[in-house]
Design a protein around this motif. Structure first.
Motif, mmCIF file in Angstrom:
data_model
loop_
_atom_site.group_PDB
_atom_site.id
_atom_site.type_symbol
_atom_site.label_atom_id
_atom_site.label_comp_id
_atom_site.label_asym_id
_atom_site.label_seq_id
_atom_site.Cartn_x
_atom_site.Cartn_y
_atom_site.Cartn_z
ATOM 1 N N VAL A 1 -41.557 37.006 0.917
ATOM 2 C CA VAL A 1 -40.758 38.094 1.491
ATOM 3 C C VAL A 1 -39.607 38.428 0.555
ATOM 4 O O VAL A 1 -39.307 39.602 0.309
ATOM 5 C CB VAL A 1 -40.237 37.702 2.902
ATOM 6 N N ARG A 2 -38.962 37.394 0.025
ATOM 7 C CA ARG A 2 -37.840 37.611 -0.887
ATOM 8 C C ARG A 2 -38.306 38.408 -2.107
ATOM 9 O O ARG A 2 -37.645 39.367 -2.527
ATOM 10 C CB ARG A 2 -37.263 36.254 -1.308
ATOM 11 N N THR A 3 -39.465 38.048 -2.635
ATOM 12 C CA THR A 3 -40.021 38.750 -3.793
ATOM 13 C C THR A 3 -40.324 40.201 -3.439
ATOM 14 O O THR A 3 -40.020 41.121 -4.209
ATOM 15 C CB THR A 3 -41.300 38.040 -4.280
ATOM 16 N N GLN A 4 -40.903 40.392 -2.269
ATOM 17 C CA GLN A 4 -41.232 41.750 -1.843
ATOM 18 C C GLN A 4 -39.971 42.582 -1.631
ATOM 19 O O GLN A 4 -39.927 43.767 -1.981
ATOM 20 C CB GLN A 4 -42.068 41.719 -0.569
ATOM 21 N N LEU A 5 -38.929 41.974 -1.051
ATOM 22 C CA LEU A 5 -37.673 42.703 -0.850
ATOM 23 C C LEU A 5 -37.059 43.109 -2.177
ATOM 24 O O LEU A 5 -36.546 44.228 -2.316
ATOM 25 C CB LEU A 5 -36.683 41.855 -0.047
ATOM 26 N N GLU A 6 -37.122 42.217 -3.166
ATOM 27 C CA GLU A 6 -36.593 42.556 -4.493
ATOM 28 C C GLU A 6 -37.376 43.720 -5.099
ATOM 29 O O GLU A 6 -36.799 44.634 -5.673
ATOM 30 C CB GLU A 6 -36.639 41.334 -5.423
ATOM 31 N N ARG A 7 -38.698 43.680 -4.943
ATOM 32 C CA ARG A 7 -39.526 44.780 -5.459
ATOM 33 C C ARG A 7 -39.206 46.074 -4.726
ATOM 34 O O ARG A 7 -39.136 47.141 -5.348
ATOM 35 C CB ARG A 7 -41.023 44.423 -5.322
ATOM 36 N N MET A 8 -38.991 45.990 -3.419
ATOM 37 C CA MET A 8 -38.645 47.188 -2.645
ATOM 38 C C MET A 8 -37.315 47.769 -3.124
ATOM 39 O O MET A 8 -37.175 48.993 -3.240
ATOM 40 C CB MET A 8 -38.591 46.860 -1.150
ATOM 41 N N LYS A 9 -36.350 46.898 -3.436
ATOM 42 C CA LYS A 9 -35.063 47.368 -3.962
ATOM 43 C C LYS A 9 -35.269 48.105 -5.280
ATOM 44 O O LYS A 9 -34.677 49.162 -5.512
ATOM 45 C CB LYS A 9 -34.110 46.190 -4.173
ATOM 46 N N GLU A 10 -36.106 47.509 -6.144
ATOM 47 C CA GLU A 10 -36.395 48.144 -7.435
ATOM 48 C C GLU A 10 -37.038 49.511 -7.227
ATOM 49 O O GLU A 10 -36.679 50.486 -7.903
ATOM 50 C CB GLU A 10 -37.329 47.263 -8.269
ATOM 51 N N LEU A 11 -38.000 49.587 -6.312
ATOM 52 C CA LEU A 11 -38.672 50.864 -6.046
ATOM 53 C C LEU A 11 -37.696 51.903 -5.532
ATOM 54 O O LEU A 11 -37.733 53.072 -5.950
ATOM 55 C CB LEU A 11 -39.811 50.660 -5.039
ATOM 56 N N CYS A 12 -36.814 51.496 -4.617
ATOM 57 C CA CYS A 12 -35.815 52.433 -4.084
ATOM 58 C C CYS A 12 -34.879 52.912 -5.184
ATOM 59 O O CYS A 12 -34.532 54.101 -5.244
ATOM 60 C CB CYS A 12 -35.009 51.778 -2.957
ATOM 61 N N LYS A 13 -34.491 52.002 -6.073
ATOM 62 C CA LYS A 13 -33.613 52.374 -7.178
ATOM 63 C C LYS A 13 -34.309 53.371 -8.104
ATOM 64 O O LYS A 13 -33.719 54.385 -8.498
ATOM 65 C CB LYS A 13 -33.217 51.107 -7.947
ATOM 66 N N GLU A 14 -35.567 53.091 -8.437
ATOM 67 C CA GLU A 14 -36.333 54.013 -9.278
ATOM 68 C C GLU A 14 -36.480 55.374 -8.600
ATOM 69 O O GLU A 14 -36.326 56.414 -9.246
ATOM 70 C CB GLU A 14 -37.722 53.434 -9.563
#
Length: 104
Positions: free
Chosen positions: A67-80
């Motif tokens: 979940v932590r990994t997925q949340l980090e990826r989601m943050k990256e996607l939102c930033k992009e």
């Protein structure tokens, strides 16, 4: 009392009960047998609960890490995505400037 001794006693009691009508005629005997049966069900449920809890505890850290990994990826996607929105707005502004200059 060891487990083997308990099993022997239970088998002996079961044998006595099947050969007599004590369970039907003696309320104390009925209550004692019912108590043993309920106690065994409680033990079985507790063992199942312990097993499930153990399994949960084994799985939980990996799930949390996933979940932590997925949340980090989601943050990256939102930033992009937000960066692309800003670029889109800049491009739209440039396009409007070009269109205005073409109208002249």
């Amino acid at each position: 009392m060891t487990d083997v001794e308990k099993k022997v006693m239970v088998r002996l009691c079961a044998k006595i009960l099947t050969e007599t009508k004590l369970y039907d005629t003696d309320m104390e005997v009925r209550n004692l047998i019912d108590w043993i049966c309920v106690s065994e069900q409680i033990k079985a449920n507790n063992n199942t609960i312990r097993n499930l809890t153990g399994e949960y505890k084994k799985i939980e850290p990996d799930c949390r890490e996933g979940v932590r990994t997925q949340l980090e990826r989601m943050k990256e996607l939102c930033k992009e995505r937000n960066n692309l929105y800003e670029k889109q707005n800049d491009l739209k502004g440039q396009k409007q400037k070009i269109e205005k200059s073409l109208e002249r």
